[in-house]
Design an enzyme around this catalytic site. Structure first.
Site, PDB file in Angstrom:
ATOM      1  N   LYS A   1      34.258  20.724  45.280  1.00  0.00           N
ATOM      2  CA  LYS A   1      34.141  22.137  44.529  1.00  0.00           C
ATOM      3  C   LYS A   1      33.390  22.746  43.642  1.00  0.00           C
ATOM      4  CE  LYS A   1      37.426  23.003  47.934  1.00  0.00           C
ATOM      5  NZ  LYS A   1      38.053  21.681  47.976  1.00  0.00           N
TER       6      LYS A   1
ATOM      7  N   HIS B   1      39.232  25.405  45.194  1.00  0.00           N
ATOM      8  CA  HIS B   1      38.374  26.565  44.201  1.00  0.00           C
ATOM      9  C   HIS B   1      39.670  27.254  43.173  1.00  0.00           C
ATOM     10  CE1 HIS B   1      35.367  26.006  47.954  1.00  0.00           C
ATOM     11  NE2 HIS B   1      34.034  25.955  46.905  1.00  0.00           N
TER      12      HIS B   1
ATOM     13  N   SER C   1      30.103  29.570  52.209  1.00  0.00           N
ATOM     14  CA  SER C   1      31.064  30.767  52.838  1.00  0.00           C
ATOM     15  C   SER C   1      32.700  30.797  52.763  1.00  0.00           C
ATOM     16  CB  SER C   1      31.289  30.955  54.611  1.00  0.00           C
ATOM     17  OG  SER C   1      31.463  31.841  54.978  1.00  0.00           O
ATOM     18  N   MET C   2      32.535  31.586  51.455  1.00  0.00           N
ATOM     19  CA  MET C   2      34.381  32.018  51.518  1.00  0.00           C
ATOM     20  C   MET C   2      35.381  32.642  52.460  1.00  0.00           C
ATOM     21  SD  MET C   2      33.300  30.348  49.182  1.00  0.00           S
ATOM     22  CE  MET C   2      34.727  29.854  48.602  1.00  0.00           C
ATOM     23  N   GLY C   3      34.466  33.173  53.269  1.00  0.00           N
ATOM     24  CA  GLY C   3      35.481  33.793  54.686  1.00  0.00           C
ATOM     25  C   GLY C   3      36.002  35.194  54.196  1.00  0.00           C
TER      26      GLY C   3
END
EC number: 3.9.1.3
Length: 1345
Positions: free
Chosen positions: A21, A53, A94-96
């Protein structure tokens, strides 16, 4: 001050290798309270240790806060960094809902959420373009990394010239090789993994070349693996089977290449069989001439074969063509891989040269010894056109013999004179043309060909140097000697040997040089002796200016025409009564094939004296012969006169040893030295040696075995070797005759310190094939002490290894001991398989039982089989298993049948075939005892009838439908589902078995059962009514346990019976005929397992797969579902507990999706055929574990019938450490199978899909469970599918609209590279891969202006 220090913070800090990451962080100087934010910068941080992250952000922000900075998290993603391959892949991520989960410093419960800043037009956060230069500069800090923007525009003549004029080598792309790194000496290679590298098919018929992969072909005569990877995933160029009757040629041609240097070599690997193709040919076209570099009509050995061809100096443009010719009797299958051009580039212009080097007219630099040597080393010929060269006397034999007119047995010739002789030179050296002339020996093998120079004056203090090019090819017995004949008062009259080359040097012209300093007049004599089928040639004899001919040339002095041969001990000088090539010792004449066979024929052992064992104190050097053709060679050296330390590892003072020295050759750099032909050898044959090696930064010292045209690396000095003499032992093992040992060395003799390589005190030990030891008869072995009477075969490059229990590898005996392991890809191998075998054994009785434990595990593992071998007989296959059998040890046994009166010995052989490349094979606890074995628990009929015997009027028979013309029986077996598979079948037609008559098939005795067991078998009934299949169990009495008289069909069906037996018992299958024509009953795949039989298509996986088939389907990639438990060590990720027991001891079915990708799309787990149903319920539990949501495995349920396939259900998976339940209602109007399909929904990644507690409730509807947290997945899979689909469609529409708005906004800003302003990605980024994540290269990097 904080603002000034911002520049000191590194822009990028990421790990050097792996997938991990990264987080994009804005760092700003903390302003005084109430004032605007100060100066800021954006940084990238990425580490493998971070699970989330937020872990990275917490660490970095904490460090920044201590320094007085503030931080803001802008987003993140993933980076795949492969420093060895020089690649970076930046994933948008994509971090949602724009959240990164993190744990608060004060929080001990679940992780919280950290909001991100606004992300226009996307839910992903790509790595900003302005940070790419910093990232690339960071890469330059790693070894081998360097990036410069590509402003390179090369002229056409500099393209495809084996020189990287552009820093990214883009001028050498698609030139018949992939653009190589500009490292000096690196070959230009094409492995066909990415594309065809510019090679194109120019065939004019259907017989043509194409890029292919072994795994893409279901079956065929081509290779089962490529040469690059040694697996079915690798690519190569191939020409397939062509069924036409006319003669056809398939031709593969390179792009147009420019200029090749004198040392240029083309190396490639080809794969064919002697019956597959009529002729192979390699041709080079230049200057309106086509040269045949190599041609062969076979025979060719099995597997991949290496071809090395020297092209010579080529001026201007040229092309290379590889062609295969077939005719009506040859199928024509050929493959080509790993094509490489070595040493082909000419030197590049330099502003200045090293001291002593020559500066060419084109500004290139060449070494002083390359001047006037007959080779165009500069590239413009200026090194051969200097004032110095005008004083040399060169003879190229184009117009005559020149000074060399005293000859006997030599003839001036050219390449077109004798094309029918395979070893004949295809071209001369002077012009690299078939029209050029050279000298070739035409003398008989028993007599040397003599070439003498004129008489030269004494050279005084200066050297008279002779440069000459020689050709030795086609025979191991050929040789060339250079002798010095001096004259004058008091001078010795016997010729003095100055140089000798012997053996096979290849179809190439090799340079050599001799410096002569003589106080007396002298002549130079060249004596060539040909071996059977061999050629000795000479070309371009160049004498230096200090070679002054005597003005009055007289005839040759007496004795000149009888030069002294290569010094030989008296024991090797043949007597008159022995044929040429035979050794005379006493009254014996030892033929060549008995020399160096490790079995003494002569009383004094003369036939085994020069066979590799030596301390190098005598000039014969143990028979080792230098075969180098480059700048290095092997030679005897006195330790006191070298830079190598003069003491061995034992501390004893060293005398002579064999060392790597400088040489005058112009071709391959490494030095090679070989033994005479050896063998056959025994299984315990070893080479003991002392060695010295030190070379930095590059270099190597290795031992290679040359056998059947293949070169196997058996030993290499560890890269960490730090010099000093050491000792080592190398197991050579049993090998056929002939084989050769070859030391290969490469060192930098100009480097600092004691750089060098040497070997000494070589001893061949226990190499006789008749040598015995006390352990030879120890077949029973648990491998704890050693391998007992089992030894590893060295006939292929794939080997079994004795391993200690560690990690996923554990033994059966104790779980912590030793076992035998075979990994088909470690180390990379190309052979068909590995063998573990015994010495010949004397039978202890007419029948013996061999038992053993085996372990076959992995999604694509090959075949393990047991073979019994007797001299003069065909191998007997006793047992075999293919594909995964779960992550556990299994016991197996086989009865050995012997004929005691024949006196024939036997060998046992375990063979692991490399027809699978993901997984491992293992063996342990082998035991042999008198008497027959119990009936096997598992029988596939692939190798034998498993001890079944037949009774009654009709006979059961074991058969295969491989020919396609079988009179009765299924078209394919059940085990392999191919026509090549075997099964048992009985013909129930009236003429074979009248109506009501019975044919019995009876097993051997099974051992008594300690608990109830389930016997399963697969049966196949013909479409026409064959009658009844009855199953009986014979214990104290016979009892019928099953009767089957259902209609037939095209499918194999599963039968099962519960068995309880406290005594030895047999199973009897009886076919009761119905008297119908063209009818039969077939059986296959019997299996006896503990526990009661499960319901059809139901399984808790505690005892196995319960009839669920995991047979790999080649069309899907050939991968299998596996079977394991949480407490069993595994090399693949798996659930920690099962669902049935909820413990680590419980079992489940699983599939590792990490193997999917280019080589495979899916894997199937299939139920037995099930009858039609109006409605039935399928209930199962599944477990999916994937680290990130874009690494997405997918599990689907299919309904497969004659009408096709229907997808009933599907689920993608993330990292969820829990079992989830699903229930499906199934309906079908015809017979069907349930299929669980594991496939990919995103990037390939390590992640398991597991199944447990499958329950098929025929005729019942599914009942929804009571709502609970654990049952949430059930509701999702049944009741909320429409809502999920609708929500997904709505979300997709919103994303599209958002993307359009964002694009319009970026267009208005004008600072993003869309439309006309978009800059093309610079070719300088070829080694850095970006996906479509919106990564934009800045104008300062991409613009060439």
């Amino acid at each position: 001050m904080a603002e000034a220090d911002l520049a000191q913070i590194p822009d990028v800090d990421i790990d050097s290798d792996g997938v991990f990451k990264y987080v994009l962080i804005r760092v700003h100087a903390a302003p005084p309270s109430g004032t605007p934010a100060g100066e800021s910068k954006e940084i990238v941080r990425g580490y493998k240790w971070a699970e989330y992250h937020a872990d990275i952000y917490d660490k970095v922000s904490g460090e920044m806060q201590k320094k007085g900075y503030g931080c803001e998290c802008l987003g993140g993603g993933r980076i795949s960094h492969q420093s060895q391959d020089k690649k970076i892949h930046v994933y948008g991520y994509s971090m949602g809902h724009r959240l990164i989960t993190r744990r608060s410093p004060h929080q001990t419960g679940p992780r919280g959420a950290l909001p991100l800043g606004p992300i226009p037009s996307s839910l992903t956060m790509p790595l900003p373009g302005h940070l790419l230069p910093a990232l690339l500069l960071l890469l330059a800090g790693f070894p081998g990394w360097a990036w410069v923007p590509n402003h390179c525009k090369t002229p056409s003549e500099a393209v495809c010239n084996f020189v990287c004029d552009c820093r990214d080598c883009s001028d050498e792309a698609q030139c018949g090789y992939q653009g190589a790194s500009p490292t000096v000496g690196a070959p230009f290679v094409c492995d066909f993994e990415q594309d065809s590298c510019g090679w194109r098919d120019i065939s004019t018929s259907g017989y043509s070349w194409l890029r292919d992969r072994a795994g893409a072909v279901l079956e065929g005569p081509g290779p089962h693996s490529d040469h690059t990877l040694g697996t079915d995933l690798g690519w190569y160029m191939a020409v397939g089977t062509h069924r036409g009757k006319e003669v056809s040629t398939a031709a593969l041609r390179s792009p147009i290449l420019h200029e090749a240097g004198p040392a240029c070599e083309l190396r490639l690997w080809y794969h064919t069989a002697s019956g597959d193709v009529a002729e192979l040919r390699l041709e080079l076209t230049h200057s309106m001439e086509t040269l045949t570099l190599w041609q062969s009509s076979g025979p060719w050995g099995p597997g991949w074969q290496e071809l090395v061809v020297a092209t010579g100096r080529i001026r201007g443009n040229f092309q290379v063509t590889f062609s295969a010719t077939r005719n009506a009797t040859h199928r024509g299958t050929v493959a080509l891989d790993d094509l490489a051009f070595w040493g082909c580039g000419l030197p590049t212009p330099q502003a200045r040269c090293l001291p002593g080097h020559h500066h060419c007219q084109n500004k290139a630099c060449v070494e002083p010894h390359q001047l006037c040597d007959g080779d165009d080393n500069c590239g413009d010929g200026s090194d051969e056109d200097t004032p110095l060269c005008s004083h040399h006397m060169a003879t190229n034999f184009e117009t005559g013999l020149g000074l060399w007119d005293n000859l006997e047995g030599w003839a001036r010739n050219h390449s077109t004179s004798s094309p029918e002789r395979p070893a004949w030179p295809r071209r001369d050296h002077s012009w690299n043309s078939a029209q050029g002339s050279f000298l070739v020996s035409v003398a008989e093998p028993s007599a040397p060909a003599i070439l003498s120079s004129p008489e030269f004056q004494a050279s005084g203090p200066h050297n008279c140097s002779l440069v000459f090019y020689h050709y030795l090819h086609g025979s191991e017995a050929g040789s060339l000697q250079l002798l010095l004949q001096t004259g004058g008062p008091g001078a010795p009259q016997a010729p003095v040997l100055l140089r000798r080359r012997h053996g096979e040097l290849g179809a190439m012209w090799v340079r050599d040089r001799v410096d002569i300093q003589s106080k007396h007049p002298f002549r130079i004599v060249l004596a060539g002796q040909t071996g059977p089928g061999g050629i000795v040639g000479l070309d371009d004899l160049i004498l230096s200016d200090h070679c002054k001919p005597v003005l009055v040339v007289s005839g040759p002095p007496p004795g000149l025409w009888a030069p002294v041969p290569w010094p030989q001990p008296s024991s090797l000088q043949p007597w008159d009564f022995c044929e040429p090539g035979h050794l005379s010792c006493g009254d014996l004449c030892v033929p060549p094939e008995q020399l160096c066979d490790f079995q003494q024929q002569c009383m004094g052992g003369e036939d085994e004296q020069e066979c590799g064992t030596t301390d190098f104190e005598t000039p014969m050097a143990g028979g080792w012969e230098d075969a180098s053709v480059g700048r290095l060679q092997w030679g005897r050296h006195l330790a006191q006169e070298s830079r190598v330390p003069s003491t061995h590892a034992s501390g004893a003072a060293a005398g002579y040893f064999l060392s790597v020295q400088r040489a005058w050759g112009q071709l391959t750099a490494e030095a090679r030295v070989l033994t005479p032909a050896l063998g056959p050898s025994g299984p315990r044959c070893e080479l003991h040696m002392a060695y010295y090696f030190q070379s930095h930064p590059q270099g190597f010292l290795a031992l290679v075995v040359v056998e059947d045209g293949n070169r196997e690396l058996v030993w290499q000095v560890p890269s960490s070797s730090s010099g000093g003499w050491k000792v080592d032992t190398v197991l050579l093992g049993a090998r056929h005759r002939p084989f050769w040992l070859e030391f290969v060395g490469l060192v930098d003799l100009d480097g600092p310190g004691h750089q060098g390589a040497g070997v000494d005190n070589l001893i061949m030990k226990d190499c006789s094939p008749t040598a015995t030891s006390e352990t030879d008869t120890e077949i029973s072995c648990n491998f704890e002490r050693d391998t007992c009477g089992w030894h590893i075969s060295h006939l292929t490059d794939s080997h079994w290894h004795r391993m200690e229990s560690h990690g996923p590898g554990y033994d059966h005996t104790t779980g912590r001991g030793y076992f035998m392991l075979l990994d088909p890809t470690d180390p990379p191998a190309r052979g068909p398989g590995a063998q573990l075998l015994t010495q010949p054994q004397v039978p202890a009785g007419s029948r013996e039982c061999l038992s053993f434990w085996y372990h076959l595990h992995g999604p694509q593992i090959g075949t393990l089989r047991l073979v019994m071998r007797r001299d003069g007989e065909v191998d007997t296959h006793l047992w075999s298993r293919s594909g995964t059998h779960g992550n556990r040890w299994h016991e197996a046994w086989a009865t050995l049948h012997h004929q005691l009166d024949s006196g024939t010995k036997y060998q046992l052989l375990f063979e692991g075939l490399r027809n699978g490349y993901h997984g491992t094979m293992a063996l342990d606890d082998v035991a042999v005892r008198p008497g027959p074995c119990w009936a096997p628990k598992r029988c596939s009929f692939e190798d034998s009838a498993c001890g079944f015997s037949t009774r009654g009027q009709g006979l059961w028979m074991r058969q295969t439908n491989a020919t396609g013309h079988t009179a009765w029986g299924p078209r394919a077996d059940h085990t392999t589902e191919t026509a090549q598979g075997h099964y048992m079948v009985v013909n129930t037609s009236p003429q074979a078995l009248p109506r009501g008559h019975i044919a019995s098939l009876t097993s051997e005795e099974h051992r008594p059962l300690a608990q109830p067991a389930c016997l399963t078998f697969w049966y196949h009934l013909s479409l026409q009514n064959p009658g009844t299949l009855q199953v009986h169990v014979e214990e104290a009495r016979r009892r019928q346990v099953l009767s089957i008289s259902a209609h037939g069909g095209f499918a194999w069906r599963l039968g099962s019976v519960d068995v309880q037996a406290e005594q030895a018992w047999r199973v009897v299958f009886e076919a009761v005929a119905a008297g119908v024509e063209h009818s039969y009953i077939a059986l296959d795949d019997l299996l006896l397992q503990d526990g009661p039989c499960p319901r059809p298509a139901s399984c808790d996986f505690e005892a196995g797969l319960c009839g669920w088939s995991h047979l790999p389907w080649p069309s899907l990639g050939g991968y299998s579902w596996d079977w394991s438990s949480g407490d069993t060590p595994s090399r693949y990720p798996q659930p920690s507990v099962d669902h049935t027991l909820g413990t680590e001891a419980g079992h489940f079915a699983l599939f590792e999706t990490g193997v999917l990708g280019p080589g495979g799309r899916a894997a199937w787990l299939r139920s037995q055929p099930l009858p039609p149903t109006v409605v039935s319920c399928l209930r199962f539990w599944y477990h999916m574990g994937f680290p990130e949501h874009f690494y997405k495995g997918e599990l689907r349920v299919l309904l497969s019938s004659a009408q096709g396939q229907l997808v009933l259900w599907g689920a993608g998976g993330h990292l969820r450490h829990q079992w989830l339940e699903s229930r499906l209602e199934v309906a079908s109007t015809e017979e069907f199978q349930i299929v669980f399909e594991a496939t990919l929904g995103g990037q390939p990644a390590l992640g398991p899909i597991a199944l447990d507690d499958i329950e098929y409730l025929a005729g019942q509807r599914c009942q929804l469970p009571a709502p609970s947290q654990g049952d949430a997945a059930v509701a999702t899979s049944q009741a909320t599918v429409p809502a999920v689909v609708g929500g997904a469609l709505l979300l997709l529409v919103l994303l599209v609209l958002l993307a359009l708005v964002g694009r319009h906004w970026l267009w208005k800003k004008g600072d993003c590279a869309f439309g006309a302003k978009r800059a093309a990605a610079a070719p300088g980024f070829d080694n850095i891969l970006f996906n479509a994540d919106g990564v934009i290269l800045p104008v300062s990097v991409t613009n060439d202006q």
